[in-house]
Design a protein around this motif. Structure first.
Motif, PDB file in Angstrom:
ATOM      1  N   ASN A  85      39.503  40.283  30.218  1.00 30.49           N
ATOM      2  CA  ASN A  85      38.051  40.211  30.466  1.00 30.49           C
ATOM      3  C   ASN A  85      37.595  38.884  31.048  1.00 30.49           C
ATOM      4  N   TYR A  86      38.504  37.918  31.159  1.00 28.97           N
ATOM      5  CA  TYR A  86      38.103  36.620  31.719  1.00 28.97           C
ATOM      6  C   TYR A  86      38.684  36.386  33.113  1.00 28.97           C
ATOM      7  N   SER A 137      31.744  23.248  44.104  1.00 33.75           N
ATOM      8  CA  SER A 137      31.575  22.567  42.823  1.00 33.75           C
ATOM      9  C   SER A 137      30.250  21.810  42.757  1.00 33.75           C
ATOM     10  N   SER A 174      35.469  27.175  41.318  1.00 36.68           N
ATOM     11  CA  SER A 174      34.962  25.810  41.468  1.00 36.68           C
ATOM     12  C   SER A 174      35.517  24.940  40.353  1.00 36.68           C
ATOM     13  N   ASP A 228      44.764  36.521  34.953  1.00 36.86           N
ATOM     14  CA  ASP A 228      45.452  35.429  34.243  1.00 36.86           C
ATOM     15  C   ASP A 228      46.906  35.338  34.712  1.00 36.86           C
ATOM     16  N   THR A 243      35.440  30.219  30.734  1.00 36.09           N
ATOM     17  CA  THR A 243      36.799  29.985  30.255  1.00 36.09           C
ATOM     18  C   THR A 243      36.974  28.535  29.842  1.00 36.09           C
ATOM     19  N   GLY A 286      36.486  33.987  27.856  1.00 33.63           N
ATOM     20  CA  GLY A 286      35.801  35.266  27.737  1.00 33.63           C
ATOM     21  C   GLY A 286      35.057  35.594  29.007  1.00 33.63           C
ATOM     22  N   ASN A 338      45.843  28.652  35.975  1.00 39.77           N
ATOM     23  CA  ASN A 338      44.969  29.544  36.730  1.00 39.77           C
ATOM     24  C   ASN A 338      44.085  28.800  37.723  1.00 39.77           C
ATOM     25  N   HIS A 339      43.679  29.509  38.739  1.00 44.17           N
ATOM     26  CA  HIS A 339      42.757  28.981  39.740  1.00 44.17           C
ATOM     27  C   HIS A 339      41.351  29.510  39.449  1.00 44.17           C
ATOM     28  N   ARG A 340      40.360  28.707  39.796  1.00 43.34           N
ATOM     29  CA  ARG A 340      38.964  29.090  39.577  1.00 43.34           C
ATOM     30  C   ARG A 340      38.170  28.855  40.849  1.00 43.34           C
ATOM     31  N   ARG A 384      34.532  26.282  31.750  1.00 43.63           N
ATOM     32  CA  ARG A 384      34.845  26.451  33.169  1.00 43.63           C
ATOM     33  C   ARG A 384      34.420  27.840  33.645  1.00 43.63           C
ATOM     34  N   ASP A 385      34.452  28.026  34.949  1.00 44.04           N
ATOM     35  CA  ASP A 385      34.205  29.343  35.538  1.00 44.04           C
ATOM     36  C   ASP A 385      35.179  30.374  34.980  1.00 44.04           C
ATOM     37  N   GLU A 386      34.795  31.634  35.089  1.00 44.07           N
ATOM     38  CA  GLU A 386      35.778  32.693  34.906  1.00 44.07           C
ATOM     39  C   GLU A 386      36.886  32.523  35.943  1.00 44.07           C
ATOM     40  N   LEU A 387      38.047  33.032  35.621  1.00 44.32           N
ATOM     41  CA  LEU A 387      39.134  32.980  36.594  1.00 44.32           C
ATOM     42  C   LEU A 387      38.783  33.860  37.789  1.00 44.32           C
TER      43      LEU A 387
END
Lengths: 334, 334, 334, 334
Positions: free
Chosen positions: C233-234, A127, C257, C237, D267, D263, C253-255, C270-273
């Protein structure tokens, strides 16, 4: 396969040893500690020889690199002996809490071409590193303000540890000073600090403080704020917020899970924050080890240097002096 | 300046009257209710005449439009009398809980060129409307799945109200049926519903249910899920989630403030959700009134039509029939 | 020290082997695969013998337990041979996509007192497990509704894999069926499914579907909704939401960071998943291994059983039959 | 019914007038502005008389109270004339940017028993007020650190406005100084400020700054940090974070909707923050008016006083002096 000798197998050294043992391209072969049972406990866990004789470790053929995690006041000695033995070094922060000793060490190191990486683990947190990368990539244009929130959980460390730690600024703020330099890409040139005793009488008894707020500025005119506390009842609060013309990037706290709770007394309740650095920065410690291994394998210099450790300490000293004199302090890195 | 007659000044009618009174280009001039004190209470609050004689209101020169908020089983009569009087109509949902009566009303309305807007207030909520707009603008490509969470707070309404409300599907789900049609831009053609009695014995006593899950599909193959409960202990839970090839757009719950709390028992705790529709959809009710005023001022037809009200009821009927027969039900809108 | 033989060292088997190798109280001693280079690649990474001869592995003295990660259509054979060899088994899901073969296997297993744990890894995810624990501890009172969102990232798997996977319900939904049973603490008794082809023509060509919505009910009247897609696409999920009289518990969901971005086009981004199961459920796979090791060490039966695998498949079959017949399907577990 | 005369119907005065006109127990009867068209525009919107003659307004029988929203450098005159006329006063902040003039005004006011409420609208924001209430209720024990983030959106105001505004500290920071006093329940006694020119050359040309960081301490040892910017590309960033032994309470930014987007490029993306004070603090301005009306109706003194306005300015002066001298400045409120 990079074979490590662990110098100092207390809590942190033991953690490092176990992380190294999990790496496919690294192993722990020797563990040194002045307390034999410490060395043996870690040695058994990772399949390494245990010793109370540092020369045995430093002289061993099956030690390619050392990790120094002894008490702070022995770091300089350990660094110099390891450098003399020609071993690449990963040393826990700080180099020392006495800037004179750091300068002496720096002088003596000129005799060796030592590979020394300082253990500023937070640089490797996904992060915080995401904030650094976004800033470095120009996502927010020129950095104008940086806000670092860095609050330890409670209770405070035992008095014996506090007595030798160098005080809040050298022990805790030093990490934030390094983070400021890391994200800003510039060295602060002036520091002002306010501090207080709010958490526990032990800090005042030791002439130390437990709560602090700092402001700094860099040559480009970027401003930085750091706030610290020695006691946080909701966990280890670690945030970095970078602001510029193009927007803001923040790194927020990590939690054990992504569970949220909704009930009659509140909604969206999350877990408490992870307790402390061992839990919060687990991934960072592993990434730090991987970076160390990778740089050595590639024949490249360390990404976090002795000079980084020295400059962070100079900034911590400046904050302490500012607090003691109630004056802004200009920083001289020469 | 559009001058309103309010037909029915119970809780909802009173709310509408006060919102209208705040609009710079609208006023409430007449308030009708069968209970004189209701009419008078609202009338005094908004500076309008109070009456228990509907003809007085419908015949008044200073009434340009009417808002119908009487009990549901009188809506059809009020609509027809207002249409006959030539007044534009904003009528609370549902038109009626009896589809036969709705069809009759539809037939009779053919004699008038009435402006009738149905009170599906949620279409005007900035968050739900944001989902609709994103979908309509192609942000997520073709809509593939829609998930609507719609749970009332507790306790359940009084038994007298439950007896006349038409049951969960016609009273509550009807809003979600309209939301599904609104966001999907297509009419569902098949509906399956499961339901249960979990909240309060009164529902079973009335042959009603209090907890339901529905799935539906449209001609294009888009799927929709709705879940409903009559009792939510953390407030009024209202969410819409649209999913497609290009991503997902969600509307989340609203809260009274943006305060978050961190403590030893949890972090990031937010307020409870707003209690119920009056609080949660306050902005939507105002936007609904503004839309009604604007369409009339522009000489345009209503954005939410009698037919929208009829189709939402047909879908609610289909859900009820599916639950009763434990079979999927094909929907016929003709 | 529990010594594992890995049966099948494709992508999943290789991942398991590396996780096992990191455990202080476990090791991989043998790797079997029909493709020699697979067995050798994993074997070298974890310091294990590689073989294409299953009997060598099953007969080895230094194999205390096996992990089965071969293609699904060989699971039954591998289970039976391992059971015959007296080895405790951790087998990837599903047991088989053909319920007849599962029943046969169940019959034959009666001859052995086999320890068989099914690989429903999601039960060990800290977030989903947090929901289960909260429900089991009575935090929300009786469970009334459960909503499971489970959408794979794209692109879809290669056609060859899709041909043998048993279709969406047996391959993907089966995880959600297990999650439903796990969190609800009850077996669903009726299932209704709608499905569609929206993602890729390959699914229709194979007589399969790519998008689905399911509703189910349990004996106590709790309702459950599952929605699935083969392309998101993200990222991957994965959410579970449990609702009851006392509130709601959700796992989100977890990411990679905790970074958030603020700019002129949006805030709090936020980050993509995380991309897919290997990344998202890394901690769950490790916790699963630890649970397996722990139960064996304690002489206790597995926490996730063959019967769990069988029942999840029965539910998947019911969903498929419901979709094919467009009728709700009663579930018979006998 | 409290009848208001609006003194100054520029942007802010016009906003206040419209909000007052919506209150059931208040009305606007007179509008004064030196620009006749301003007075007339607002007067027409709210049904009030328009005048360019202040005496007409102050002498009118149908004016029970005044709201002062003229340019800052006329506030003192308007306050004194209104006080002389015996009208209760709600005056926009600041009293004046010149502390000498404020002291003179204070002296002269002793001749009247004036009801004067200062327009520190943020105290009435539901989120910031939630933080204050939590702290006041002892939720986090003794307050130890307060962090105020307060960043205006861009572009900067026109040069003509900047020339008269008193500079960043007196124009913008003054709100944060009041917020600090409000939440802390104590007056800061020492202030240190760093500042920079990063946003637009106009600030340096005027001898002003556009970016600032401040630290302050109170008698109890609580520390406060404020950071300000004149240009934020993601909206009006307004946050307050209070920290103490018992935890943390934060107020976060408000947005137009609760929509989130997911997207391929990120996210959980939220709307941009509300643009500026008119949008962000709409509810606060209304609550401020309601508080003013309520205190007068109850015969009670104002909740935000002339002295609050004076002390916030004294703190702003201290910050400016600290910046100019690069020294911490002790604050003297006598």
């Amino acid at each position: 396969m990079l074979r490590f000798g662990i110098i100092g197998t207390g809590r942190i050294g033991d953690m490092h040893a176990r992380i190294i043992a999990m790496q496919p391209d690294a192993a722990v072969t020797w563990c040194f500690d002045v307390f034999e049972e410490n060395a043996r406990r870690t040695g058994e866990a990772v399949g390494a020889k245990a010793t109370t004789d540092l020369d045995a470790l430093l002289g061993a053929d099956d030690v390619d690199a050392v990790l120094i995690a002894t008490p702070t006041n022995t770091h300089v000695e350990m660094i110099l002996r390891s450098a003399e033995a020609g071993k690449p070094i990963l040393c826990e922060k700080p180099i020392d809490v006495d800037i004179e000793r750091v300068e002496e060490c720096r002088e003596k190191l000129k005799a060796f071409n030592a590979f020394i990486q300082l253990g500023f683990n937070r640089r490797f947190d996904p992060s915080h590193a995401g904030v650094k990368d976004g800033v470095a990539n120009g996502e927010i244009g020129d950095l104008e303000m940086l806000v670092i929130t860095s609050r330890d959980p409670g209770p405070p460390p035992p008095r014996a540890i506090l007595e030798d730690c160098g005080g809040l600024f050298r022990d805790t703020t030093i990490h934030d000073m390094d983070m400021a330099r890391f994200v800003m890409g510039e060295d602060p040139i002036e520091v002002f600090a306010m501090a207080a005793n709010r958490v526990d009488p032990v800090f005042a008894e030791l002439g130390d403080v437990d709560t602090a707020m700092i402001v700094m500025r860099t040559p480009s005119g970027a401003l930085c704020h750091i706030n610290n506390s020695r006691r946080t009842n909701y966990g280890y609060d670690q945030r970095v917020e970078a602001f510029g013309e193009g927007g803001m990037i923040r790194s927020n706290n990590h939690r054990p899970s992504e569970v949220t709770r909704y009930g009659a007394k509140g909604t969206a309740t999350r877990d408490e924050l992870m307790y402390f650095f061992i839990e919060r920065y687990r991934a960072a410690y592993e990434a730090e080890i991987r970076d160390f291994i990778g740089q050595i394998a590639a024949g490249k210099p360390p990404n976090v240097t002795f000079e980084d450790g020295r400059r962070a300490l100079i900034l911590s000293e400046a904050a302490l002096k500012s607090y003691q004199t109630n004056q802004p302090v200009k920083v001289d890195y020469t």
